[in-house]
Design a protein around this motif. Structure first.
Motif, PDB file in Angstrom:
ATOM      1  N   LYS A 101      11.260   6.815  34.374  1.00 20.70           N
ATOM      2  CA  LYS A 101      11.446   5.408  33.665  1.00 20.70           C
ATOM      3  C   LYS A 101      10.228   4.481  34.722  1.00 20.70           C
ATOM      4  O   LYS A 101      10.050   4.868  35.916  1.00 20.70           O
ATOM      5  CB  LYS A 101      12.920   5.032  34.446  1.00 20.70           C
ATOM      6  CG  LYS A 101      12.885   3.508  34.054  1.00 20.70           C
ATOM      7  CD  LYS A 101      13.909   3.069  32.684  1.00 20.70           C
ATOM      8  CE  LYS A 101      13.807   1.844  32.525  1.00 20.70           C
ATOM      9  NZ  LYS A 101      12.878   1.251  31.906  1.00 20.70           N
ATOM     10  N   MET A 102       9.683   3.774  33.898  1.00 21.48           N
ATOM     11  CA  MET A 102       8.454   2.989  34.607  1.00 21.48           C
ATOM     12  C   MET A 102       8.972   1.876  34.898  1.00 21.48           C
ATOM     13  O   MET A 102       9.700   1.077  34.550  1.00 21.48           O
ATOM     14  CB  MET A 102       7.358   2.608  33.373  1.00 21.48           C
ATOM     15  CG  MET A 102       6.236   2.240  34.224  1.00 21.48           C
ATOM     16  SD  MET A 102       4.830   1.976  32.836  1.00 21.48           S
ATOM     17  CE  MET A 102       5.488   0.464  31.870  1.00 21.48           C
ATOM     18  N   VAL A 103       8.687   1.587  36.422  1.00 18.83           N
ATOM     19  CA  VAL A 103       9.093   0.348  37.069  1.00 18.83           C
ATOM     20  C   VAL A 103       8.054  -0.878  36.722  1.00 18.83           C
ATOM     21  O   VAL A 103       6.798  -0.424  37.052  1.00 18.83           O
ATOM     22  CB  VAL A 103       9.310   0.345  38.570  1.00 18.83           C
ATOM     23  CG1 VAL A 103       9.398  -0.843  39.168  1.00 18.83           C
ATOM     24  CG2 VAL A 103      10.351   1.456  38.881  1.00 18.83           C
ATOM     25  N   PHE A 104       8.343  -1.765  36.013  1.00 16.90           N
ATOM     26  CA  PHE A 104       7.280  -2.892  35.661  1.00 16.90           C
ATOM     27  C   PHE A 104       7.720  -3.966  35.806  1.00 16.90           C
ATOM     28  O   PHE A 104       8.996  -4.425  34.954  1.00 16.90           O
ATOM     29  CB  PHE A 104       6.603  -2.576  34.330  1.00 16.90           C
ATOM     30  CG  PHE A 104       5.650  -3.340  34.018  1.00 16.90           C
ATOM     31  CD1 PHE A 104       4.502  -3.772  34.771  1.00 16.90           C
ATOM     32  CD2 PHE A 104       5.763  -4.431  32.993  1.00 16.90           C
ATOM     33  CE1 PHE A 104       3.339  -4.581  34.587  1.00 16.90           C
ATOM     34  CE2 PHE A 104       4.638  -5.500  32.824  1.00 16.90           C
ATOM     35  CZ  PHE A 104       3.850  -5.466  33.667  1.00 16.90           C
ATOM     36  N   ASN A 139       9.635   0.879  44.247  1.00 17.20           N
ATOM     37  CA  ASN A 139      10.733   0.586  43.280  1.00 17.20           C
ATOM     38  C   ASN A 139      11.192  -0.916  43.463  1.00 17.20           C
ATOM     39  O   ASN A 139      12.335  -1.294  43.428  1.00 17.20           O
ATOM     40  CB  ASN A 139      11.925   1.546  43.512  1.00 17.20           C
ATOM     41  CG  ASN A 139      12.877   1.298  42.350  1.00 17.20           C
ATOM     42  OD1 ASN A 139      12.719   0.825  41.336  1.00 17.20           O
ATOM     43  ND2 ASN A 139      14.313   1.622  42.634  1.00 17.20           N
ATOM     44  N   THR A 140      10.258  -1.855  43.299  1.00 14.85           N
ATOM     45  CA  THR A 140      10.356  -3.254  43.402  1.00 14.85           C
ATOM     46  C   THR A 140       9.366  -4.096  42.609  1.00 14.85           C
ATOM     47  O   THR A 140       8.331  -3.349  42.518  1.00 14.85           O
ATOM     48  CB  THR A 140      10.395  -3.724  45.033  1.00 14.85           C
ATOM     49  OG1 THR A 140      10.689  -5.108  44.901  1.00 14.85           O
ATOM     50  CG2 THR A 140       9.092  -3.715  45.540  1.00 14.85           C
ATOM     51  N   THR A 141       9.684  -5.327  42.251  1.00 14.98           N
ATOM     52  CA  THR A 141       8.757  -6.064  41.674  1.00 14.98           C
ATOM     53  C   THR A 141       8.355  -7.445  42.547  1.00 14.98           C
ATOM     54  O   THR A 141       7.621  -8.163  42.022  1.00 14.98           O
ATOM     55  CB  THR A 141       9.237  -6.321  40.197  1.00 14.98           C
ATOM     56  OG1 THR A 141      10.551  -6.930  40.373  1.00 14.98           O
ATOM     57  CG2 THR A 141       9.424  -5.405  39.373  1.00 14.98           C
ATOM     58  N   LEU A 169       7.771 -13.207  36.745  1.00 16.71           N
ATOM     59  CA  LEU A 169       8.506 -12.018  36.369  1.00 16.71           C
ATOM     60  C   LEU A 169       9.441 -12.594  35.413  1.00 16.71           C
ATOM     61  O   LEU A 169       9.976 -11.801  34.342  1.00 16.71           O
ATOM     62  CB  LEU A 169       9.130 -11.502  37.626  1.00 16.71           C
ATOM     63  CG  LEU A 169       8.177 -10.798  38.549  1.00 16.71           C
ATOM     64  CD1 LEU A 169       9.051 -10.329  39.969  1.00 16.71           C
ATOM     65  CD2 LEU A 169       7.497  -9.709  37.843  1.00 16.71           C
ATOM     66  N   ARG A 204       2.014 -10.046  32.065  1.00 20.90           N
ATOM     67  CA  ARG A 204       3.093  -9.202  31.829  1.00 20.90           C
ATOM     68  C   ARG A 204       2.845  -7.844  30.709  1.00 20.90           C
ATOM     69  O   ARG A 204       3.410  -7.639  29.667  1.00 20.90           O
ATOM     70  CB  ARG A 204       4.200 -10.021  30.991  1.00 20.90           C
ATOM     71  CG  ARG A 204       4.691 -11.274  31.879  1.00 20.90           C
ATOM     72  CD  ARG A 204       5.814 -12.221  31.162  1.00 20.90           C
ATOM     73  NE  ARG A 204       5.059 -12.806  30.067  1.00 20.90           N
ATOM     74  CZ  ARG A 204       4.207 -13.834  30.218  1.00 20.90           C
ATOM     75  NH1 ARG A 204       3.860 -14.173  31.238  1.00 20.90           N
ATOM     76  NH2 ARG A 204       3.675 -14.376  29.128  1.00 20.90           N
TER      77      ARG A 204
END
Lengths: 222, 322
Positions: free
Chosen positions: B319-322, B261-263, B207, B65
């Motif tokens: 904005k960071m997607v994480f 744009n997904t995890t 997640l 993470r």
């Protein structure tokens, strides 16, 4: 069902032990006449779901994705959602009344909204037992009552056992069916009324600053 | 891939490249040789290395993470460096005694795999003992420091010629792989990818954090072990054959998350494989310096090309997607 007690008495420890998140210090935990340690992880996940105080690791999940993750114990090796999984997810969303939030990302939510989403996720997991660690911390009085009312309706209508730790003793007295008072030497379990009549709340805190008023079911500052 | 194959120190027109590839036309014997025995294997290596490292990066970033995690946080590349360093710098001492040299491409691959395998074993044995994943991250970094320090000591005492050889190895290279070596690398990477696909469900559960993952019925230790073994196979084999290639593993997962744009790992795993392969091919094509006869070290190119792309993406999306 609420677990109350002073800070450090072991409310969260008890809850985490029951949820199989940490090793038991002593004794035996049984669920439906079977030792907790004898359950396989997946089987246990169909019995107990959790709502914890820790923040979720990725706030980039959408609300819908997050709640659907609650279906993991039932999905195949790849986590594919079946029709039934989608229906259960929808039901959970409707129950907690967050239809308008379902396509938002978790970082866009307020604390109260996120708490409701996490409750919906536990509901989607469809377990007879839900364990919650301080579900009402960080919330204002209105939202505290809102969450606890919601839990009450879930417990009664969906016939689930919801066990949660809390510091909101006065609210819990009004809403819970049963309460567990953890004390240093002895713990007490019963309906709020029984516990009040037996004067167990008086011994909950050291008595030098606050006093329990049995008539109003609340604590008064001396 | 075709464009990549048509670039190289020897200029072969694109049309002729296609002809050699698809029609078996052998008007020019040396072109045929260059393309089939050098450029095609190199392009395949680029694909394998790019996808493998990117997948490692994704696995590590989700497991820990931590957006800064990459394929080498467990100390795998440092272990490989140590193996390579001992071989390169120890080989000269050895050959002066036994009057033949044990240093060649194959022994280099074996030495670096041994090195990374040893470090991986150490990390695994620790992983089985401790419960906290974050301490695993720190322990990996510590192993990296130890091996790095030993390499420094070795290079301090070695001859400048050996040192140059070691630096050359550490710059990474996609070329020089025989078809047999490619087959070996390909099979190991396939196993790594298979293990990762099996880990998609636990990865998604992670997640939410480890406690939630456990409450969802994920066998935490088993999944963690599976993910570490997959990373070890991928990163270890790649480092053994192509050297410690930097940056790709760290950057591509970020790039992919921004774009999709997904995890959700069901999307991310194949997407990361694809983007990793494409980016590695592009980097390698640039490293060939089209139109000139010289070749740049691939390790430099991956960072020079990759870093601005990631910065640009982050600034643009804000904005960071994480």
């Amino acid at each position: 069902m609420a677990i109350v007690g002073v800070n450090g008495i072991g409310k969260s420890t008890l809850l985490r032990t029951l949820g199989n998140l940490q090793q038991k210090i002593d004794g035996v935990v049984t669920l439906e006449n079977k030792k907790l340690s004898e359950y396989s992880p997946t089987k246990l996940a169909t019995k107990i779901s959790l709502v914890l105080t820790e923040p979720i690791a990725s706030k980039n999940l959408t609300v819908l994705e997050l709640i659907a993750l609650g279906r993991q114990p039932y999905t195949n090796w790849l986590g594919t959602l079946t029709e039934e999984d989608k229906i259960k997810t929808k039901e959970a969303i409707t129950w907690v009344e967050i239809e308008d939030l379902q396509h938002k990302k978790c970082f866009e939510l307020s604390d109260g909204q996120l708490q409701r989403v996490m409750i919906a996720r536990a509901l989607a997991q469809d377990t007879p037992f839900i364990l919650m660690d301080e579900p009402t911390s960080h919330l204002d009085l209105y939202h505290k009552v809102q969450i606890l009312k919601l839990l009450q309706s879930i417990a009664h209508k969906a016939k689930k056992t919801i066990l949660f730790t809390t510091h909101e003793i006065e609210v819990a007295i009004q809403i819970c069916d049963k309460m567990l008072i953890l004390g240093k030497n002895q713990s007490y379990f019963g309906t709020p009324c029984e516990l009040i009549q037996a004067h167990h709340f008086e011994k909950l805190f050291p008595t030098d600053m606050i006093q329990f008023d049995a008539n109003t079911g609340s604590f008064k500052i001396k | 891939m075709l464009v990549n194959i048509s670039f190289g120190s020897v200029t072969i027109p694109f049309k002729n490249t296609l002809a050699v590839l698809f029609t078996n036309e052998t008007t020019n014997q040396s072109w045929h040789y260059i393309i089939w025995d050098y450029r095609v294997p190199k392009a395949i290596t680029a694909v394998l290395v790019g996808s493998g490292l990117s997948l490692c990066g994704l696995l590590m970033q989700t497991l820990f993470r931590n957006p800064l995690a990459g394929p080498f946080v467990l100390g795998i590349s440092s272990g490989a460096s140590l193996g390579a360093a001992i071989l390169i710098m120890g080989a000269s001492a050895f050959s002066s005694v036994f009057s033949f040299s044990i240093f060649n491409d194959t022994t280099l691959a074996i030495a670096s795999s041994l090195g990374s395998f040893l470090v991986l074993l150490a990390v695994l044995s620790v992983a089985l003992k401790i419960k906290d994943t974050m301490s695993l991250l720190i322990i990996g970094l510590m192993f990296g420091s130890i091996t790095g320090a030993i390499v420094s000591v070795l290079s301090y005492f070695t001859s400048s010629e050996n040192l140059k050889q070691f630096i050359y190895w550490s710059l990474g290279s996609l070329g020089d792989l025989s078809w047999l070596q490619l087959l070996l690398l390909g099979s190991i990477i396939s196993i790594g990818i298979l293990l990762s696909v099996l880990s998609i469900k636990p990865l998604n559960a992670l997640l939410l954090g480890e406690n939630y993952a456990q409450s969802l019925g994920i066998a935490l230790k088993k999944s963690r072990l599976l993910i570490i073994i997959a990373t070890g196979l991928l990163a270890g084999s790649i480092t053994a054959f192509a050297g410690p290639i930097a940056f790709i593993g760290l950057a591509v997962p970020h790039l992919t998350r921004q774009i999709f744009n997904t995890t959700e790992h069901k999307i991310l795993v194949p997407a990361v494989l694809l983007y990793g392969a494409i980016i590695m091919l592009v980097c390698d094509s640039i490293a060939q310096l089209p139109g000139s006869a010289s070749v740049l070290p691939i390790n430099a190119i991956t960072s020079i090309v990759g870093a601005p792309v990631v910065i640009w993406l982050l600034v643009r999306k804000r904005k960071m997607v994480f």
